[in-house]
Design an enzyme around this catalytic site. Structure first.
Site, mmCIF file in Angstrom:
data_model
loop_
_atom_site.group_PDB
_atom_site.id
_atom_site.type_symbol
_atom_site.label_atom_id
_atom_site.label_comp_id
_atom_site.label_asym_id
_atom_site.label_seq_id
_atom_site.Cartn_x
_atom_site.Cartn_y
_atom_site.Cartn_z
ATOM 1 N N GLU A 51 40.817 45.735 42.279
ATOM 2 C CA GLU A 51 39.773 46.973 42.114
ATOM 3 C C GLU A 51 38.297 46.413 42.946
ATOM 4 O O GLU A 51 38.334 47.522 43.033
ATOM 5 C CB GLU A 51 40.021 46.232 40.514
ATOM 6 C CG GLU A 51 38.943 45.383 40.745
ATOM 7 C CD GLU A 51 38.469 45.376 38.426
ATOM 8 O OE1 GLU A 51 39.104 46.191 38.155
ATOM 9 O OE2 GLU A 51 37.809 44.590 38.535
ATOM 10 N N ASP A 73 40.046 45.729 27.120
ATOM 11 C CA ASP A 73 38.885 45.646 28.588
ATOM 12 C C ASP A 73 37.290 44.442 28.226
ATOM 13 O O ASP A 73 36.940 45.447 26.732
ATOM 14 C CB ASP A 73 38.883 46.883 29.160
ATOM 15 C CG ASP A 73 38.422 46.540 30.948
ATOM 16 O OD1 ASP A 73 37.804 45.419 30.909
ATOM 17 O OD2 ASP A 73 38.479 47.621 31.406
#
Length: 649
Positions: free
Chosen positions: A459, A404
């Protein structure tokens, strides 16, 4: 089955002006697309589709430091055409397990050690530079120009900085409004009225990724924009590393190489965009000798639902007992993986595990339940101890990593993607890239790269009230054309436009329950998340009846109908079983499906569709079974912000 026909065409010039201009014509196998390449003062190309110009003459040049610019006053040495008709057996199927790869290619070699290769597919055109120069060099600049006819419109994913997750919504604007100071990430979709043109790139290796900006001199043109080579970086946190000084060049590179493909997918039928595999087909072939260990599947995810479990004596949090709860859930519904997202390790050291988490115990417990574990890591922490960390992960029995916060696509960061993919493969680890640039075919070259974010996904509903239903039915026609997208669907707290409210720990999603279920047929990701809390799923047996069965990879995909930003309807086959799915915007509409794709005989269709009150209670979902047969036409209603899914057995 592979069939390749090679024709040496010598100098393919079909016209010459004062012996200074040579023109070459390349057509697609179905003769619907024509690319005209002209070697005049500057190398240009033009593209026609069904007899109409979709791309006006557009310049392309490549500038190496210390050398004359390639493509300026080019001197042709020879030209060769190659026709290919083959089947690619996908290591990890996405739209199809067997991918038809049929194209005509024209390679024009120039004096001074460079060439340009053009490919014409039935659904588009691509080109790439090739150089054969001794030694190491720097690439100073590459001119990529897409000059469109007047009055073109654009779905524009505008960026404010090249330091970006590339998670953008799409503004539908006049292309002429963009201008030279505005730019966006690729892919982009241009609307020419009768036809649409998708723009992106493939086989991005040892080179920066491409953004597109407007043009000062040609209002309906887009120009390539690239990050410079990073000279200095500064760490702002455990995950954020920004470039503080760029070089005045793009890349350091070997002088003998191929460069990324610049591509256009062209169609007058929106649904064909969702079927395109051009980015994948242009990428380099699989480099993993034995990829048999690569296992796609569904995954229970902890972060979106904030580890918010209930009706249990477990105190929820980043701890061993909570993750056992996730493993139990995954095992009950046949999910292959769970992810341990942020919190399992001390962020300054990827090998320093929190005392509340026993990785080995969890992996052993998971194996007893046929559930494997994927670990989230920041790219910085991984990069600092990559060899040591990957060795430890393999020793533990971890099956994958979710990497990430890269947020860049300069040459050095692109090299990180390839290095990580290659080294992870050596340790038999899957890789899911988050905080990532869009896919450019890496999933073909390293099929252990199982999915990518680079998408404005679910998200966002945790922290913004931005309406996303229209966006959800835009993604399949733009972002998904590039490849898998880890949108992370599966919200069970479903909301109408009026009742939605962002919430971090109990997040909800715009649209109906069946809109979310539809994502599992419409959205492609070989590693597909179930983003909500297991505790919520336990209360939704009808939804879990579908989610426990739906595959994450497909043997065949058929786009049935759709319109960018409005709705989409698709059918996908896994083995002998067909799945159908649809999603709509805030307009209620009927999905009409002709079941031509079915084999002969009667079949049972199990439908999950919006209930009669879904416009008021977005969770309203009804399930029913009907008997269907090949050639029959069925109609399925979709509520505002709704959708449906079906399994045909």
């Amino acid at each position: 089955m592979r069939k390749i026909l090679i024709a040496l065409l010598g100098v393919l010039s079909i016209s010459s002006i004062a012996n200074a201009q040579k023109r070459y014509v390349l057509t697609s196998p179905d003769k619907q697309i024509t690319a005209t390449i002209t070697a005049g003062d500057t190398l240009t190309y033009k593209v026609d589709y069904k007899g109409e110009t979709v791309l006006q003459p557009s310049k392309l040049t490549l500038t190496f430091g210390g050398l004359k610019t390639f493509g300026v006053k080019p001197k042709v040495a020879n030209a060769k055409q190659t026709s290919v008709d083959e089947i690619i057996d996908a290591v990890v199927a996405q739209k199809s397990s067997k991918i038809a790869d049929s194209y005509n290619q024209l390679t024009i070699k120039f004096r001074r050690g460079y060439a340009i290769a053009f490919r014409a597919y039935n659904d588009g055109v691509a080109y790439r530079w090739q150089t054969t120069i001794k030694g190491e060099h720097i690439v100073k600049d590459e001119l990529v120009e897409f000059a469109f006819p007047d009055k073109a419109k654009l779905w524009f994913p505008e960026e404010k900085s090249i330091y970006s997750h590339q998670e953008r919504k799409y503004s539908y604007i006049n292309l002429a409004e963009v201008g030279p100071t505005r730019f966006g990430s690729t892919g982009m979709l241009v609307d020419l009225g009768k036809a649409k043109v998708y723009l992106s790139e493939s086989d991005l290796e040892e080179y920066p990724g491409m953004f597109l900006r407007g043009s000062a001199s040609k209002p309906n043109s887009l120009i390539g924009k690239f990050a410079g080579y990073p000279l200095e970086v500064k760490s702002k946190s455990d995950r954020d590393e920004v470039v503080t000084q760029y070089a005045d060049f793009l890349a350091k590179t070997a002088g003998s190489r191929t460069f990324p493909w610049r591509l256009m997918v062209i169609t007058d039928n929106d649904i064909k965009l969702a079927e395109s595999m051009m980015v994948y087909k242009l990428a380099s072939e699989n480099r993993i000798k034995d990829p048999s260990w690569i296992k796609p599947g569904k995954v229970a995810w902890d972060w979106w639902n904030d580890l918010n479990i209930y009706n249990t004596e477990i105190k929820s949090g980043v701890n061993t007992e909570t993750y056992k709860y996730y493993i139990d859930f995954a095992s009950r519904y046949g999910l292959r993986y769970i992810i341990l997202d942020e919190g399992w390790y001390h962020l300054e050291d990827v090998l320093k595990v929190k005392k509340e988490v026993n990785i080995e115990e969890l992996i052993s417990y998971g194996k007893s339940k046929n559930v494997d574990i994927i670990l989230w890591v920041t790219w910085k922490a991984l990069n600092e101890k990559m060899d040591e960390a990957l060795t430890q992960f393999e020793k533990w029995g971890v099956k994958g990593i979710k990497v990430d916060f890269m947020q860049r696509d300069d040459q050095k960061m692109v090299e990180f993607y390839y290095t990580t993919a290659s080294k992870a493969a050596e340790h038999k680890l899957l890789v899911d890239y988050h905080g990532a640039y869009k896919p450019t075919g890496l999933q073909r070259t390293f099929p252990n790269v199982i999915s990518f974010e680079g998408v404005y996904g679910l998200e966002q509903n945790k922290w913004t009230d931005d309406e996303t239903v229209d966006h959800n039915v835009t993604l399949p026609f733009i972002r998904m054309v590039a490849g898998p997208m880890d949108f992370t669907p599966g919200a069970m707290l479903n909301a109408t436009k009026d009742e939605f409210k962002a919430n971090w720990s109990r997040p909800m999603a715009y649209g109906t329950r069946c809109h979310q279920l539809g994502m599992y047929v419409i959205y492609e990701s070989p590693l597909q998340m179930l983003a909500d809390s297991p505790s919520n799923y336990y209360h939704e047996p009808a939804a879990m009846d579908f989610l426990s069965k739906v595959p994450t990879v497909w043997d065949q995909t058929i786009g049935i109908d759709g319109k960018v930003g409005d709705f989409i309807i698709m059918a996908r086959r896994s083995g002998s079983q067909w799945y159908i799915g649809g999603m709509t915007d805030w307009t209620s509409r009927d999905a009409t499906i002709k079941l031509d794709f079915l084999p002969e005989g009667e079949h049972t269709l199990t439908l999950w569709q919006d209930g009669p009150n879904a416009d008021k209670a977005a969770v309203d979902c009804i399930t029913k079974k009907i008997t269907v047969s090949k050639g029959q036409t069925i109609t399925i209603p979709m509520a505002k912000g709704g959708g449906f899914v079906g399994i045909i057995e």
